[in-house]
Design an enzyme around this catalytic site. Structure first.
Site, mmCIF file in Angstrom:
data_model
loop_
_atom_site.group_PDB
_atom_site.id
_atom_site.type_symbol
_atom_site.label_atom_id
_atom_site.label_comp_id
_atom_site.label_asym_id
_atom_site.label_seq_id
_atom_site.Cartn_x
_atom_site.Cartn_y
_atom_site.Cartn_z
ATOM 1 N N CYS A 54 -14.722 9.000 21.650
ATOM 2 C CA CYS A 54 -13.604 9.207 22.576
ATOM 3 C C CYS A 54 -14.055 9.221 24.030
ATOM 4 C CB CYS A 54 -12.885 10.509 22.245
ATOM 5 S SG CYS A 54 -13.852 12.003 22.576
ATOM 6 N N TYR A 80 -30.004 0.966 35.934
ATOM 7 C CA TYR A 80 -30.744 1.849 36.829
ATOM 8 C C TYR A 80 -31.871 1.076 37.510
ATOM 9 C CZ TYR A 80 -28.093 5.662 34.703
ATOM 10 O OH TYR A 80 -27.073 6.491 34.287
#
Length: 703
Positions: free
Chosen positions: A401, A223
């Site tokens: 996941c 960022y």
């Protein structure tokens, strides 16, 4: 019938003395070493005020025992610094009062709260430039109608962004597009730089006014602040770029400005990517590495920071800060240790910590002072209290996941929030279950994620639940998902769902095939069909019935083992890619054939980025834009979609990865002898793990 219990005790009898020892950041004492770090999930709104949904989300983690909660990325600038439509903000004074309410709710449970101040820079989307201020104004005029209209149009607006027809995003220097954002950027003027610096400082002042215990500056993950630190994205030649010290100036001006206006006793944490990890993706010499990061940390400490939150990488190197399931727990703890050895202020770090044993170990050995548990707090808001109370076996573990990130980004264009494969209550924290089962019997057929989640929920409600599974162990489709290399964490979900369902009171019996007679004899109040799905083997493909043709299920369940052969895998979804990796590890020469023009179409990029390098190491061949039409003695015949040219691919075996079809044949028979029959999970509609657990919970909640 035999009762089956897959659960293995975790951490039983262990003491976690360091984990629950208080420690200060600046003058603020944190009751334990457990930090919930910033994670953007989409619980906000256009105007940046916290919604009730967001406040409930944070409060639940405070109730659950976290010592310190750091908010999601909180924008300080509306025009160029909004990263999402539904993001928390601290860019105006009108944010102070509602933010104070959220902070007070967190404080009421003994937790502290810091506000993370953020600007995305080049990692923003051009679609976001100026959109939020416009939307805030339009919403004032049109009310809720504007939001409904906006989210209908938002997906179409992406086309303008993809065509580079929207304003460019801010960057320290004009440079390459950021991976995954891929927006055109422009170099900031000095005036713009100083304006953004001032907005960070004002954001900190508002946070203090709202009662926050401190702020965190987001100088990580690529960022804006980190972009100024990196020689890759900061190629300026003025006071804000060039030398190492000049690249530090943007961050230090913000840090010193906050200390000057908020006081030295108002703590500031700096979240710092100490290594950009470009070397990990084969771009040696790009950006900065760990020695530079350690040097930065020391300078940050010298300039008044109260703690360093050690992280790594950015969007260009996505998997090295938000790891897929293949990464080993604690793989990057050496980075935190390097900073810990160089500074005297507290060090926070995530380090892919997934167990209390690992957390305690890394605190005791001096790797870090606080453990940041991001996704584990999404998966289980009560992680801390369960450990403190000796209930580690009840923790719902994050399986890495990445569906939280994938669903958050997809749902941002729909006006909804992220989902979790493990925790279907995410975003519904105040929801309670009605305990009105009254001992009524329910038969759940199938012990996959949908069936187990449903059984657990029903048992909690007071139903008498029996889960019947035809296989010899629980897990259903998860057993296949856990079979490829580096997918072992999927087994955690099987273990956790099995154990917590049993602990809630559900009985699980494996090796049982349910039929109409069994249902009729049992006379259950309800039958839940959670029988999953079967891999497709299309008869329309000539030769698909040959003895050398199998599905991915045959490979993943171990019924077929192929070694040192030429193998053609048809279909490059994640199941195809992961099955191919397993085949490669068995010494096979693998060719993957995909009908679409690219590999793994529609698959979340992180999974592809994770799997592809390993496949390439095995010299896997990829053929795209070709459709399988025939399987013969020598291999397969495929047709080029564009020009209809025929391609012959030699193969000893052919593995089909063409999707799955719901298996629900029992439902019709069950309905003839039971009034309440419900079909859930893949048995009803094939989908993701999160779809299965969400549906299992929903049916279990409202039966």
């Amino acid at each position: 019938m035999i009762k089956y219990n897959i659960f293995i005790m975790r951490g039983a009898g262990m003491e976690y003395k360091t984990l629950f020892t208080p420690m200060k950041i600046g003058n603020v004492e944190i009751k334990n070493r457990i930090v919930m770090p910033p994670m953007m999930l989409g619980f906000g709104q256009f105007n940046g005020k916290p919604t009730e949904e967001m406040m409930n989300y944070y409060e639940e983690r405070a109730i659950g025992g976290a010592g310190l909660i750091i908010t999601e990325i909180t924008r300080v600038d509306d025009f160029s610094g909004a990263s999402a439509f539904a993001q928390l903000a601290i860019s105006h004074d009108y944010h102070i009062k509602p933010l104070a309410e959220m902070i007070n709710r967190v404080h009421s449970h003994g937790a502290k709260m810091f506000i993370q101040l953020h600007h995305p820079g080049r990692q923003n989307l051009t679609l976001m430039m100026g959109t939020v201020p416009l939307s805030v104004g339009m919403e004032r005029v049109m009310g809720s109608l504007y939001g409904k209209m906006f989210y209908k149009l938002a997906p179409s607006a992406k086309k303008l962004m993809e065509a580079d027809l929207l304003p460019k995003v801010y960057s320290p220097s004009k440079c390459d597009r950021a991976y995954s954002a891929e927006s055109l950027n422009k170099e900031m003027t000095v005036r713009q730089i100083k304006k953004i610096i001032r907005e960070f400082i004002l954001g900190a002042k508002r946070a203090k006014a709202a009662g926050a215990d401190g702020v965190e500056l987001h100088a990580a993950h690529g960022y804006l602040i980190q972009q100024f630190l990196s020689p890759y994205t900061n190629q300026r030649t003025d006071e804000y770029g060039g030398s190492f010290d000049k690249r530090m100036k943007f961050l230090l001006d913000i840090l010193k400005g906050i200390k000057a206006e908020c006081g030295k006793n108002f703590p500031v944490i700096v979240r710092l990517s100490v290594d950009e990890c470009y070397k990990e993706i084969g771009r040696e010499g790009v950006g900065y590495t760990l020695p530079d990061g350690v040097r930065m940390a020391k300078i940050i400490e010298e300039n008044g920071a109260d703690a360093i939150d050690v992280s790594s990488a950015g969007y260009d190197t996505y998997n090295y800060w938000l790891e897929p399931t293949s990464f080993e727990c604690g793989w990057r703890k050496y980075m935190a240790r390097a900073v810990k050895d160089a500074v005297k202020i507290p060090v926070l770090a995530a380090n892919l910590i997934r167990s209390p044993e690992q957390a305690e170990s890394q605190l005791e050995d001096g790797t870090q002072d606080f453990v940041c548990l991001g996704r584990p707090h999404i998966a289980d808001p009560h992680w801390a209290n369960k450990v403190k109370e000796g209930r580690e076996d009840e923790i719902s573990r994050c399986i890495c996941c990445l569906y939280c990130m994938e669903s958050m980004q997809a749902n941002a264009y729909k006006g909804t929030h992220a989902q979790c494969s493990v925790n279907p209550k995410l975003g519904h924290e105040k929801e309670t279950l009605k305990v009105n089962g009254n001992g009524r019997s329910v038969l759940v057929v199938g012990a996959g994620p949908a069936g187990l989640m449903c059984a657990k929920t029903l048992a909690k409600r007071g139903f008498d639940v029996l889960v019947a599974e035809k296989q010899e162990k629980t897990g259903g489709q998860l057993l296949l998902a856990a079979a490829p290399p580096k997918k072992e964490k999927i087994n955690w979900l099987i273990e956790d769902l099995t154990h917590t369902a049993q602990k809630a009171g559900a009985k699980i019996e494996c090796g049982v095939t349910v039929d109409k007679e069994m249902i009729e004899k049992a006379k259950p109040y309800a039958v839940i069909i959670a029988t999953g799905a079967n891999a497709i083997k299309p008869r329309a493909i000539k030769g698909s019935d040959r003895d050398n043709v199998f599905t991915t299920t045959d490979i993943l369940n171990g019924s077929v083992e192929i070694k040192n052969k030429k193998v053609a895998v048809i279909g490059s979804g994640m199941t195809g890619l992961e099955t191919s990796e397993l085949l490669c590890e068995n010494g096979n020469d693998v060719t993957i054939v995909e009908m679409a023009s690219e590999i793994a179409p529609g698959t979340w990029m992180q999974h592809v980025d994770d799997c592809m390098p390993r496949l390439l190491e095995h010299n896997t061949k990829f053929i795209t834009g070709h459709k399988l039409v025939e399987i013969d003695d020598t291999g397969i015949v495929a047709v080029d979609i564009e020009n209809e040219n025929i391609k012959i691919i030699r193969a000893d075996y052919v593995i089909l990865s063409l999707g799955v079809r719901s298996e629900n044949s029992l439902a019709t028979e069950a309905r003839s002898v039971c009034k309440n029959v419900l079909v859930i999970g893949d048995a009803g509609k094939t989908g993701r793990i999160a779809d299965a657990t969400a549906q299992g919970y929903e049916i279990g909640k409202r039966l």
